[in-house]
Design an enzyme around this catalytic site. Sequence first.
Site, PDB file in Angstrom:
ATOM      1  CD  GLU A  15      13.466   0.497   9.052  1.00  0.00           C
ATOM      2  OE1 GLU A  15      13.946   1.468   9.677  1.00  0.00           O
ATOM      3  OE2 GLU A  15      14.079  -0.554   8.843  1.00  0.00           O
ATOM      4  CB  CYS A  46      13.085   8.397   8.324  1.00  0.00           C
ATOM      5  SG  CYS A  46      14.123   7.367   7.294  1.00  0.00           S
ATOM      6  CD  GLU A  77      10.188  12.232  11.771  1.00  0.00           C
ATOM      7  OE1 GLU A  77       9.083  11.684  11.829  1.00  0.00           O
ATOM      8  OE2 GLU A  77      11.206  11.695  11.312  1.00  0.00           O
ATOM      9  CE  LYS A 108      -1.781   2.937   2.619  1.00  0.00           C
ATOM     10  NZ  LYS A 108      -1.710   4.221   1.901  1.00  0.00           N
TER      11      LYS A 108
HETATM   12  P1  NAP Z   1       2.300   8.096   7.992  1.00  0.00           P
HETATM   13  O1  NAP Z   1       1.138   8.976   8.152  1.00  0.00           O
HETATM   14  O2  NAP Z   1       2.719   7.253   9.140  1.00  0.00           O
HETATM   15  O3  NAP Z   1       1.966   7.208   6.716  1.00  0.00           O
HETATM   16  C1  NAP Z   1       2.748   6.136   6.312  1.00  0.00           C
HETATM   17  C2  NAP Z   1       1.885   5.136   5.584  1.00  0.00           C
HETATM   18  O4  NAP Z   1       0.937   4.563   6.500  1.00  0.00           O
HETATM   19  C3  NAP Z   1       1.054   5.734   4.457  1.00  0.00           C
HETATM   20  O5  NAP Z   1       0.936   4.786   3.433  1.00  0.00           O
HETATM   21  C4  NAP Z   1      -0.276   5.963   5.156  1.00  0.00           C
HETATM   22  O6  NAP Z   1      -1.361   6.086   4.263  1.00  0.00           O
HETATM   23  C5  NAP Z   1      -0.380   4.741   6.008  1.00  0.00           C
HETATM   24  N1  NAP Z   1      -1.290   4.849   7.158  1.00  0.00           N
HETATM   25  C6  NAP Z   1      -1.802   5.966   7.736  1.00  0.00           C
HETATM   26  N2  NAP Z   1      -2.574   5.634   8.793  1.00  0.00           N
HETATM   27  C7  NAP Z   1      -2.544   4.287   8.888  1.00  0.00           C
HETATM   28  C8  NAP Z   1      -3.126   3.344   9.791  1.00  0.00           C
HETATM   29  N3  NAP Z   1      -3.891   3.714  10.816  1.00  0.00           N
HETATM   30  N4  NAP Z   1      -2.881   2.025   9.602  1.00  0.00           N
HETATM   31  C9  NAP Z   1      -2.096   1.616   8.592  1.00  0.00           C
HETATM   32  N5  NAP Z   1      -1.525   2.455   7.704  1.00  0.00           N
HETATM   33  C10 NAP Z   1      -1.733   3.781   7.855  1.00  0.00           C
HETATM   34  O7  NAP Z   1       3.618   8.861   7.601  1.00  0.00           O
HETATM   35  P2  NAP Z   1       3.841   9.838   6.377  1.00  0.00           P
HETATM   36  O8  NAP Z   1       3.130  11.083   6.689  1.00  0.00           O
HETATM   37  O9  NAP Z   1       3.524   9.132   5.114  1.00  0.00           O
HETATM   38  O10 NAP Z   1       5.444  10.004   6.390  1.00  0.00           O
HETATM   39  C11 NAP Z   1       6.092  10.822   7.301  1.00  0.00           C
HETATM   40  C12 NAP Z   1       6.611  10.037   8.490  1.00  0.00           C
HETATM   41  O11 NAP Z   1       7.209   8.794   8.095  1.00  0.00           O
HETATM   42  C13 NAP Z   1       7.686  10.740   9.249  1.00  0.00           C
HETATM   43  O12 NAP Z   1       7.415  10.711  10.607  1.00  0.00           O
HETATM   44  C14 NAP Z   1       8.969   9.976   8.947  1.00  0.00           C
HETATM   45  O13 NAP Z   1       9.949  10.000   9.905  1.00  0.00           O
HETATM   46  C15 NAP Z   1       8.487   8.617   8.743  1.00  0.00           C
HETATM   47  N6  NAP Z   1       9.408   7.880   7.868  1.00  0.00           N
HETATM   48  C16 NAP Z   1      10.242   6.947   8.419  1.00  0.00           C
HETATM   49  C17 NAP Z   1      11.141   6.267   7.627  1.00  0.00           C
HETATM   50  C18 NAP Z   1      12.059   5.233   8.193  1.00  0.00           C
HETATM   51  O14 NAP Z   1      12.676   4.512   7.432  1.00  0.00           O
HETATM   52  N7  NAP Z   1      12.198   5.133   9.481  1.00  0.00           N
HETATM   53  C19 NAP Z   1      11.176   6.513   6.267  1.00  0.00           C
HETATM   54  C20 NAP Z   1      10.334   7.467   5.737  1.00  0.00           C
HETATM   55  C21 NAP Z   1       9.451   8.146   6.561  1.00  0.00           C
HETATM   56  P3  NAP Z   1      -1.709   7.559   3.672  1.00  0.00           P
HETATM   57  O15 NAP Z   1      -0.553   8.030   2.941  1.00  0.00           O
HETATM   58  O16 NAP Z   1      -2.851   7.308   2.774  1.00  0.00           O
HETATM   59  O17 NAP Z   1      -2.058   8.398   4.856  1.00  0.00           O
END
Ligand code: NAP
Length: 502
Positions: free
Chosen positions: A274, A308, A405, A200
Amino acid sequence: MGPATLDQTGLAGEAARRFLSSPRRMLIDGTWVEAISGARIEVLDPATGGALTSVPAADARDVDRAVAAARRAFEGDWSDMRPVERERLLLKLADLLEARADAFAELEALDSGKLLVMARHGDLSIAIDSLRYNAGWATKIEGATITPSFRYVPDLRFSAHTRREPVGVVGQIIPWNFPLVMAVWKIAPALAAGCTVVLKPAEDTPLTALALGELVAEAGFPDGVVNIVTGDGAAGAALVDHPDVDKIAFTGSTEVGQTIQRRAAATMKRVSLELGGKSPVVVLKDANLEQAIQGAAMAIFFNHGQVCTAGSRLLVERPIYEAVVEGLGQVAEALRLGAGFDPASQMGPLISARQRARVKGYVEAGEREGGRLVAGGDAVSGPGFFFRPTVFADTTPQMQICREEIFGPVVAAMPFDEPQEALRLANDTSFGLGASLWTNDLSLANRMVPKLRAGTVWVNCHNVLDPAVPFGGLKLSGYGKELGHSAVELYTEAKTVTVAHV
Ligand code: NAP
Ligand code: MG
């Protein structure tokens, strides 16, 4: 230095334009389908705010179909396939991606706001290399042999071995900052290990995952081995709750990661996470000043801070503190913001208006709490979601901009007086993803590395990730190492076989 307004789509090559010329569908069981509900999500170009195309908005019913297809595929031809066949398919996928790299880079730049040159030479290279690296693992998965001493049956001897078997059907949920790289980092090791997947992508950036789905079919993977379901968080949650998904691999925010871990308990799914970070960049007084300034700038401004492992806290030893802060401020002010297709651009937009508002909120908090704004601090007016690279000096560990963050181009700098204090400040965070040390004193670096609570420590570099090098976090940054040999371990389970020598 405002961003140029470009209709970027018109600048893309024919393949990318053709991809964008009609609404996209999602991939379930080898077929391109609409969501059962018929709902769709509009996909935007963050540099202009304009619509690129649209994709289906899956709900739990679509996820259910995809999981059923992945289960059938797992139990069908896929599980009988020889490892060398899985290797060959992954290598073929890498070749196809390499052949279409220009079109993929264009789609990635349009969808995510990345600079085209970065997408082409950074993201695409990493994705192609990762497919090839993981292809090799398919034929190199090994267990162990053990000789039990079991003494309850005096005359009988035993041997035992472990088999590393695929976990099964894997749900993979990824963010929008490196859409194609994240898709490949997820599917490649899972496929090498013999799993089937339901991927997804983030709703903001579904395009290159769908384009990769076309290549998956072309490479000859059996139907249902890779399913790509576009949708929002609810589609992700349906995958997490599904009783027939054996494992969830997630990259994204700590908040959603915590929700996933809680919900996965109901079905005892395997989970690897992650998550976010607040990674320190530690500059010691003997460091090469120019390299440290450029390094600190790249650490926070690369991919517009939407990384990240972004070096969002800058800790500098006092004798060179002012020089580093001033140098970084100059780099920030000089960066040319612009659309990804404009060759003069040095930094693109943030992913969305929502993300830009979030970053602005943190900058306001930083000012309220007494940080000294050295550069940036504002959104850029006009189309697109641009935000100026921002440097705060004289911050303190309790400030919100030092603790949470931001996921944008905002760095918080503070001085320290000796290495011990640097370690204390560096570790004063609930995250533990990355950290970098900038010094020419190798002995000092060697003493400091073990004391840093982070999954990756870089010395005189930052944000260097490679398919062969394990990567993952501590504390609220999650657990489970991806990349390197660790990735295969994430997608296999050891089965023990004990044989009586009757
Ligand atoms: P996010 O809101 O956590 O979304 C990540 C993914 O999860 C998206 O595909 C999102 O769908 C989905 N999602 C949202 N709510 C969910 C739920 N309740 N259950 C299952 N899946 C769900 O994060 P983001 O806004 O895309 O990215 C920013 C964050 O990601 C930052 O905090 C960053 O640090 C972190 N990040 C971490 C890494 C790492 O390797 N550690 C790498 C990249 C990013 P939608 O997009 O449709 O909301
Ligand atoms: Mg987009």
